[in-house]
Design an enzyme around this catalytic site. Structure first.
Site, mmCIF file in Angstrom:
data_model
loop_
_atom_site.group_PDB
_atom_site.id
_atom_site.type_symbol
_atom_site.label_atom_id
_atom_site.label_comp_id
_atom_site.label_asym_id
_atom_site.label_seq_id
_atom_site.Cartn_x
_atom_site.Cartn_y
_atom_site.Cartn_z
ATOM 1 C CG ASP A 185 -5.349 2.657 12.804
ATOM 2 O OD1 ASP A 185 -4.170 1.955 12.641
ATOM 3 O OD2 ASP A 185 -5.185 3.499 13.715
ATOM 4 C CG HIS A 186 -4.937 -1.491 8.287
ATOM 5 N ND1 HIS A 186 -4.804 -0.270 8.023
ATOM 6 C CD2 HIS A 186 -3.157 -1.963 8.031
ATOM 7 C CE1 HIS A 186 -3.821 -0.341 7.351
ATOM 8 N NE2 HIS A 186 -2.757 -1.102 7.409
ATOM 9 C CG HIS A 248 -2.497 4.067 10.307
ATOM 10 N ND1 HIS A 248 -3.582 3.172 10.782
ATOM 11 C CD2 HIS A 248 -2.987 4.604 9.083
ATOM 12 C CE1 HIS A 248 -4.823 2.982 9.555
ATOM 13 N NE2 HIS A 248 -4.050 3.322 8.577
HETATM 14 O O1 LIG Z 1 -5.533 2.570 5.957
HETATM 15 C C1 LIG Z 1 -4.368 2.773 5.252
HETATM 16 O O2 LIG Z 1 -2.887 2.551 4.974
HETATM 17 C C2 LIG Z 1 -3.286 2.105 3.539
HETATM 18 C C3 LIG Z 1 -1.126 2.344 4.207
HETATM 19 O O3 LIG Z 1 -1.243 1.105 5.406
HETATM 20 P P1 LIG Z 1 0.082 -0.366 5.221
HETATM 21 O O4 LIG Z 1 -0.326 -1.167 5.856
HETATM 22 O O5 LIG Z 1 0.444 -0.553 3.388
HETATM 23 O O6 LIG Z 1 1.286 0.586 5.498
HETATM 24 C C4 LIG Z 1 -2.997 2.639 3.200
HETATM 25 O O7 LIG Z 1 -2.065 3.438 1.617
HETATM 26 C C5 LIG Z 1 -4.191 3.450 2.468
HETATM 27 O O8 LIG Z 1 -4.517 5.326 2.093
HETATM 28 C C6 LIG Z 1 -4.899 3.960 4.456
HETATM 29 O O9 LIG Z 1 -6.223 4.211 4.017
#
Ligand SMILES: O=C1O[C@H](COP(=O)(O)O)[C@@H](O)[C@H](O)[C@H]1O
Ligand SMILES: NC(=O)C1=CN([C@@H]2O[C@H](COP(=O)(O)OP(=O)(O)OC[C@H]3O[C@@H](n4cnc5c(N)ncnc54)[C@H](OP(=O)(O)O)[C@@H]3O)[C@@H](O)[C@H]2O)C=CC1
Length: 507
Positions: A185-186, A248
């Protein structure tokens, strides 16, 4: 990132999806930064896999191009010599088990060549419907029989509901133990998300106040200005609930709400996070409207440019009911949080790109002082996750020169002004290589998160009401404001703390 190079381990990374977008934009640049910062063992090898035929030279060229385009660190001509020879490429069709046998031979030859004693990191940067097959074929081919460690790094989405996630988990567990599975989960790799625990548990100032006696509500926003981009094929099925909330947003809720862990060990931390999800009030299908609001963007203006509606985006069906925005009111029914609403919202094509957590403290029992508008504003702690990273504590103070005129002031700290924080993928890759599961998701977290979102999805799938629309470039549908108005509250404007805004000046 305080590890010494002596503690680093040699490894082979077997990268499925090496020709894909994620590999190009995130993984190669992350590997490069780690290498450049001497955070990878000298003896490492990356074998890139995809269907397209390609030789090693062409693949190295692609790695180089992606690093030049996306790396956050400077790139010198001299960097390539020590980096690119670690990369090789093999054409593999994941659906063909026969292709895994030559792959095994190649991995063994790399281990011999680079003196690597069998540590294998299998990274799945591929479409989710291929996850299960890879895991099965890895086992059948003997690739997972190794003298060293074996680990599986798996991207999201982990299933599309609880049932499919359970099925996938059962399948990968045939090959990997839970402690060998690194579910990405980045957001957990983001500096300020990791900082939440430190802010909470390293400051005697906050911890005594971190409960329903002193906190009025918590607001978590993850707003984006981009639309669906080139991902309609995936997104039009997933929607914001699956894409952002199940993972997230709930991860940020857990980080804010968890109890202090007994030790800073992955198991202890995951145990506390899971307890939050166990206490998270489940919403019944018939109650969904009370707690959750969805929306879809229609045409508008973002960053001064006109943009089309979601249904006009390429690959999106013209009558799509997919939500590009979700706002939810959550309650964690335990001793610490009983009665404190957690409001979360996330959406695409919103007014501003920002991820921010606002902790709103309760009012004073009695106000001796007033500001110009009447009552004093509440104290706020704002944790800015993205794009600016920082903290801002809003308190009330006497306006200089006045008698008792009270104004809010902000005590600000910027985490990434003038310095570049490591990218989330750098941290997560390094942790996976080093065997640190802290910032990956454990199966019970994933499972409980699906159990929370599944009834919401079911209710929306069954309703005959059309999805509310919001104008691109706005803060979402009006209904999202009503969710808070029911509780006599409103969204705090996203401060989007900007580097130039950081000073403890009077606002
Ligand atoms: O996992 C995801 O995250 C991005 C948003 O990530 P961020 O680090 O730029 O806040 C989102 O655009 C994408 O749809 C989703 O799959
Ligand atoms: N892109 C991103 O920013 C993010 C992606 N993710 C997740 O990461 C994963 C990968 O995403 P992304 O990189 O965008 O996907 P892409 O579609 O860009 O890339 C997928 C890769 O998979 C390979 N592939 C497809 N089918 C097969 C097969 N049968 N056998 C072998 N290889 C195959 C393709 O190889 P070839 O081209 O040679 O056919 C391609 O390199 C997904 O799970 C996604 O949800 C998660 C967060 C962000």
């Amino acid at each position: 990132m305080s590890k010494s190079r002596q503690s680093l381990q040699p490894f082979v990374m077997v990268l499925f999806g090496a020709n894909g977008d994620l590999a190009k934009r995130k993984l190669f640049p992350a590997l490069f930064s780690l290498h450049k910062n001497r955070l990878l063992h000298e003896n490492f090898a990356v074998v890139g896999l995809g269907r397209s035929p390609k030789d090693d030279a062409r693949f190295r060229e692609a790695v180089r191009e992606s690093v030049e385009k996306y790396a956050r660190t400077s790139v010198d001509e001299t960097d390539w010599e020590g980096f690119l020879p670690h990369f090789s490429y093999r054409s593999v069709d994941i659906n063909n088990p026969e292709d895994f046998r030559p792959l095994k031979e190649h991995v063994e030859s790399l281990e011999k060549k680079h003196s690597i004693s069998g540590n294998r990191l299998f990274y799945l940067a591929i479409a989710p419907d291929l996850f299960g097959n890879v895991s099965t074929h890895l086992k059948a081919s003997g690739l997972t029989d190794t003298a060293g460690w074996k680990r599986l790094v798996i991207e999201k989405p982990f299933g599309h509901d609880h049932e499919s996630a359970q099925r996938l988990n059962n399948q990968i567990r045939q090959t990997f133990q839970e402690e060998e599975i690194y579910r990405i989960d980045h957001y957990l790799g983001k500096e300020m998300v990791q900082n939440i625990e430190v802010i909470r548990f390293a400051n005697s100032l906050f911890e005594p106040l971190w409960n329903n006696r002193y906190i009025d509500n918590v607001q978590i926003t993850a707003s984006e200005t981009v639309g669906v981009e080139e991902r309609a094929g995936y997104y039009d099925h997933a929607g914001a609930l699956q894409d952002m909330v199940q993972n997230h947003m709930l991860q940020m809720v857990m980080m804010v709400a968890m109890e202090p862990p007994s030790r800073l060990k992955p198991e202890a931390i995951h145990d506390e996070k899971v307890k939050v999800l166990r206490s998270l009030r489940r919403i019944k299908e018939e109650e969904v409207d009370q707690y959750v609001v969805r929306g879809q963007y229609h045409a508008g203006t973002v960053d001064g440019k006109p943009v089309v509606s979601y249904r006009q985006e390429e690959g999106v069906s013209s009558d799509s009911q997919t939500e590009t925005f979700v706002a939810a009111k959550m309650y964690i029914d335990n001793f610490r949080w009983s009665g404190v609403p957690f409001f979360v919202r996330t959406g695409k094509r919103m007014a501003q790109k920002a991820t921010e957590i606002v902790i709103q403290f309760k009012e004073m029992p009695k106000n001796l002082y007033f500001n110009r508008e009447g009552d004093l504003g509440p104290n706020l702690l704002v944790i800015s996750v993205n794009p600016t990273e920082g903290l801002s504590l809003r308190i009330n103070a006497k306006k200089p020169g006045s008698d008792n005129d009270v104004v809010p002031i902000a005590l600000d700290f910027c985490n990434n002004c003038g310095v570049d924080s490591p990218e989330a993928y750098e941290r997560l890759l390094q942790d996976a290589i080093e065997g640190d599961l802290t910032f990956f998701t454990r199966w019970d977290e994933v499972s409980l998160a699906w159990k929370y979102v599944d009834p919401i999805r079911n209710a929306w799938d069954q309703t005959e009401r059309s999805i509310p629309l919001y104008k691109a470039g706005s803060w979402g549908p009006k209904e999202a404001d009503r969710l808070l108005a029911q509780e006599n509250k409103s969204w705090w404007p996203v401060s989007g703390l900007r580097p130039e805004g950081f000073s403890n000046r009077l606002r």
